[in-house]
Design an enzyme around this catalytic site. Structure first.
Site, mmCIF file in Angstrom:
data_model
loop_
_atom_site.group_PDB
_atom_site.id
_atom_site.type_symbol
_atom_site.label_atom_id
_atom_site.label_comp_id
_atom_site.label_asym_id
_atom_site.label_seq_id
_atom_site.Cartn_x
_atom_site.Cartn_y
_atom_site.Cartn_z
ATOM 1 N N GLY A 91 0.821 -1.200 0.000
ATOM 2 C CA GLY A 91 0.000 0.000 0.000
ATOM 3 C C GLY A 91 0.856 1.250 0.000
ATOM 4 N N SER A 92 0.391 2.261 0.690
ATOM 5 C CA SER A 92 1.037 3.571 0.608
ATOM 6 C C SER A 92 2.449 3.605 1.172
ATOM 7 C CB SER A 92 0.172 4.621 1.308
ATOM 8 O OG SER A 92 -1.038 4.816 0.593
ATOM 9 N N THR A 93 2.821 2.638 2.003
ATOM 10 C CA THR A 93 4.213 2.626 2.466
ATOM 11 C C THR A 93 5.159 2.384 1.304
ATOM 12 O OG1 THR A 93 4.051 0.268 3.021
ATOM 13 C CG2 THR A 93 3.587 1.847 4.792
ATOM 14 N N SER B 153 -0.255 11.284 1.224
ATOM 15 C CA SER B 153 -0.420 9.917 0.720
ATOM 16 C C SER B 153 -1.385 9.869 -0.457
ATOM 17 C CB SER B 153 -0.917 8.989 1.832
ATOM 18 O OG SER B 153 -0.744 7.635 1.474
#
Length: 621
Positions: free
Chosen positions: A339-341, A395
């Site tokens: 995901g956004s990481t 994000s």
């Protein structure tokens, strides 16, 4: 002429009747010699002598064959029949945490063995049992003496002792005190004990999935027990000797004795207190959010040492009845979209390749279409005037695609590889996954995945792989090999520190510093990770909310990964919650757990609070 007497016929008749054995020259009137027939004693004697000589010759020949021709071979065969080789199990090394606390150890245990055939010859004689009663013969007598020591009724025990088997296990896992009491009964011809070993885990469920366990043969299964089995196991010894028909060793008959070599202790990088705290916080978060499970990692970004690798729902390796004992830690075996990481890698690639600067300006809508594919942010918003630092702080998926479309796909893919996606970490844990990457030519096949990998979709990684990305950025762009091994210790106390290995530069120090500063903004009040703040320390990190598709439905992995102190990075802490019900956003459910775990770690390790002021990039324009 004188006429001869006519006695010839009579003589002939006389010879036939009474003259048996007579002949010319025999004296008149002498007794005739007896005829030697089959029943003659002298003849019989000669035959007996011949027969005896033949028998004697056979025996002498056989004796020569046995004693001279086959003597050595037969003696060796007889000795082999008497020889017994007993295995002396090697003591398995302990597993310790970084402070020397024992996480796994082996204790001596014994198995009580009965020889039913020999027991039939037991005689009680004048012995008395514990109640003062005369000891009976046979199995009942043995049971009278042995029953109270083993804590078993003599009638029940006697039934086990009856039979013809030479090897019957009466009781396993007997402690040394009971073994000594059995030995004092002096029943060694009938009852013997065999040394075994039992693996125990004094801290119970703490670090259970990391430790793994050992099976009945004392072979490591899962976790550290399997990963370092060659170090922990040692080498079994042997003792070869002769024993008599009663099974008792013949004095002075020992042929060979090879002592067992004990295994070495393994000292882990795990901090028992930090590990316990991580598990406690995860269990609490799972209860509060309704998540299926949680994972957390505490990573020393300078050395690559893992201080904690925690799973919710503690698994106790002392309990072998649950299948989860052998499953290992989900932090290395379960893979999911980051995901956004994953946007951290895209930002690093953009800066390292010179495609963008942190302050470059973008007009970011909540929906963006490129190459016929439409991408959306997690929530509706008007067109925002964000810098690249602002896109990462907020994000934004659409902003990340706008930035990333300028980076050739081959470069995007290359940086996924450089940060460790698609290959196992250096931990060497059993069951560890390498994760999943799309094909390198995916951009020739379809248009969507080449863009979704920019914001952490279309790839799958483990929690450890995702954590290392942030450790690499915070360590000046150098990735250190992840490790659980702090060192080893021999039985005589010789310590050997583990080789930490060489770090690998992934991005320049300047790029790493810029990305870290951008990540610090993501944890500010203006970013999505404000709940991750730790009082007294500067924090740099990123939230993540990744979709997961399974069984025809959609679920989520909510996460937060961050480093502290941001002005002098020491530790990376990551928190992952699978399928939370209270909220799907990492900034809501995972960031608070991060804050508590990072704060506990910094205080436990004595890291001083931050002193340098924050100097952030502008987020808007």
């Amino acid at each position: 002429m004188t006429r001869r007497a006519t006695g010839r016929g009579r003589t002939t008749r006389g010879t036939g009747a009474t003259g048996r054995g007579s002949g010319p020259g025999r004296r008149p009137g002498a007794r005739p010699a007896p005829r030697r027939g089959p029943g003659d004693p002298a003849r019989r004697q000669r035959w007996l002598i011949v027969l005896a000589a033949l028998v004697l010759t056979v025996f002498v020949g056989r004796l020569v064959q046995v004693q001279v021709v086959q003597g050595a071979a037969l003696a060796s065969e007889a000795q082999q029949d008497r020889l017994v080789t007993q295995v002396t199990p090697a003591h398995r090394g302990d597993v310790l945490d970084r402070d020397g606390t024992v996480l796994a150890t082996s204790v001596d245990r014994y198995t009580i063995i009965a020889d039913q055939e020999s027991i039939q010859n037991f005689r009680g004689n004048s012995r008395h049992d514990a109640d003062g009663e005369p000891v009976q013969d046979g199995a009942l007598g043995i049971a009278q003496l042995l029953g109270p020591v083993l804590g078993e009724p003599k009638e029940t025990l006697a039934a086990k002792l009856n039979g013809e088997d030479r090897y019957v296990k009466l009781k396993e896992g007997v402690v040394p005190e009971v073994q000594r009491a059995v030995a004092e009964l002096d029943l060694r011809v009938y009852i013997r004990t065999e040394l075994s070993s039992k693996r125990t885990y004094p801290s119970g469920a703490v670090a259970g999935p990391i430790l793994g366990y050992v099976n009945s043969e004392m072979d490591g299964q899962g976790g550290v027990e399997a990963a370092f089995d060659d170090v922990l196991a040692g080498t079994d010894g042997t003792r070869t000797f002769e024993r008599g028909r009663d099974g008792v060793p013949i004095p002075g008959s020992e042929i060979e004795s090879v002592p067992a070599v004990p295994g070495q202790d393994v000292r882990l990088t795990i901090d028992g207190d930090v590990q316990w705290k991580a598990e406690e916080l995860l269990d609490e978060a799972v209860r509060d959010t309704g998540a299926a499970y949680g994972m957390a990692i505490v990573h020393d970004l300078r050395t690559g040492e893992v201080l904690a690798m925690a799973d919710s729902g503690g698994v106790d390796p002392n309990d072998r009845s649950t299948a989860a004992v052998a499953d290992g830690s989900r932090a290395v075996s379960v893979v999911f979209e980051p995901g956004s990481t994953g946007k951290v890698i895209s930002a690093a690639a953009a800066l390292e390749g010179g495609y963008w600067e942190p302050t470059d300006q973008f007009e970011v809508p909540d929906t963006y279409t490129v190459d016929g594919e439409t991408f959306r942010d997690s929530h509706s918003h008007p067109v925002e005037r964000w810098t690249l630092a602002g896109i990462l702080a907020q994000s934004s998926n659409t902003g990340t695609v706008m930035m990333g479309q300028e980076i050739p796909f081959a470069v995007r893919y290359d940086y996924l590889r450089k940060f460790g996606f698609g290959e196992r970490t250096a931990l060497g844990m059993a069951g560890e996954s390498a994760g999943l990457l799309p094909d390198e030519d995916i951009d020739d096949v379809e248009n969507r995945t080449p863009y979704t990998i920019l914001f952490g979709q279309g790839v799958a990684v483990s929690a450890m792989q995702a954590t290392q990305v942030f450790s690499t950025i915070a360590n000046g762009g150098v990735q250190m090999p992840a490790t659980l091994l702090d060192g080893t210790q021999t039985a005589d106390g010789v310590l050997t520190d583990a080789d930490p290995g060489e770090g690998t530069r992934v991005v320049s120090e300047e790029t790493a510093a810029d990305v870290l500063t951008m990540l610090e903004a993501a944890t500010s009040e203006e970013g999505t990770g404000s709940a991750a703040q730790v009082p007294g320390y500067r924090v740099a990190g990123k939230t993540g909310t990744a979709q997961m598709f399974e069984n025809g439905g959609t679920t989520y992995m909510a996460s937060y990964i961050g480093v502290a102190p941001a002005d002098d990075p020491r530790y990376t802490v990551s928190v992952f919650l699978r399928s939370p019900r209270s909220s799907i956003y990492g900034g809501v459910v995972a960031a608070p757990v991060f804050s508590e775990l990072m704060g506990f770690t910094l205080r436990k390790e004595g890291v001083p609070p931050s002193t340098e002021p924050v100097d952030q990039f502008p987020l808007t324009w």
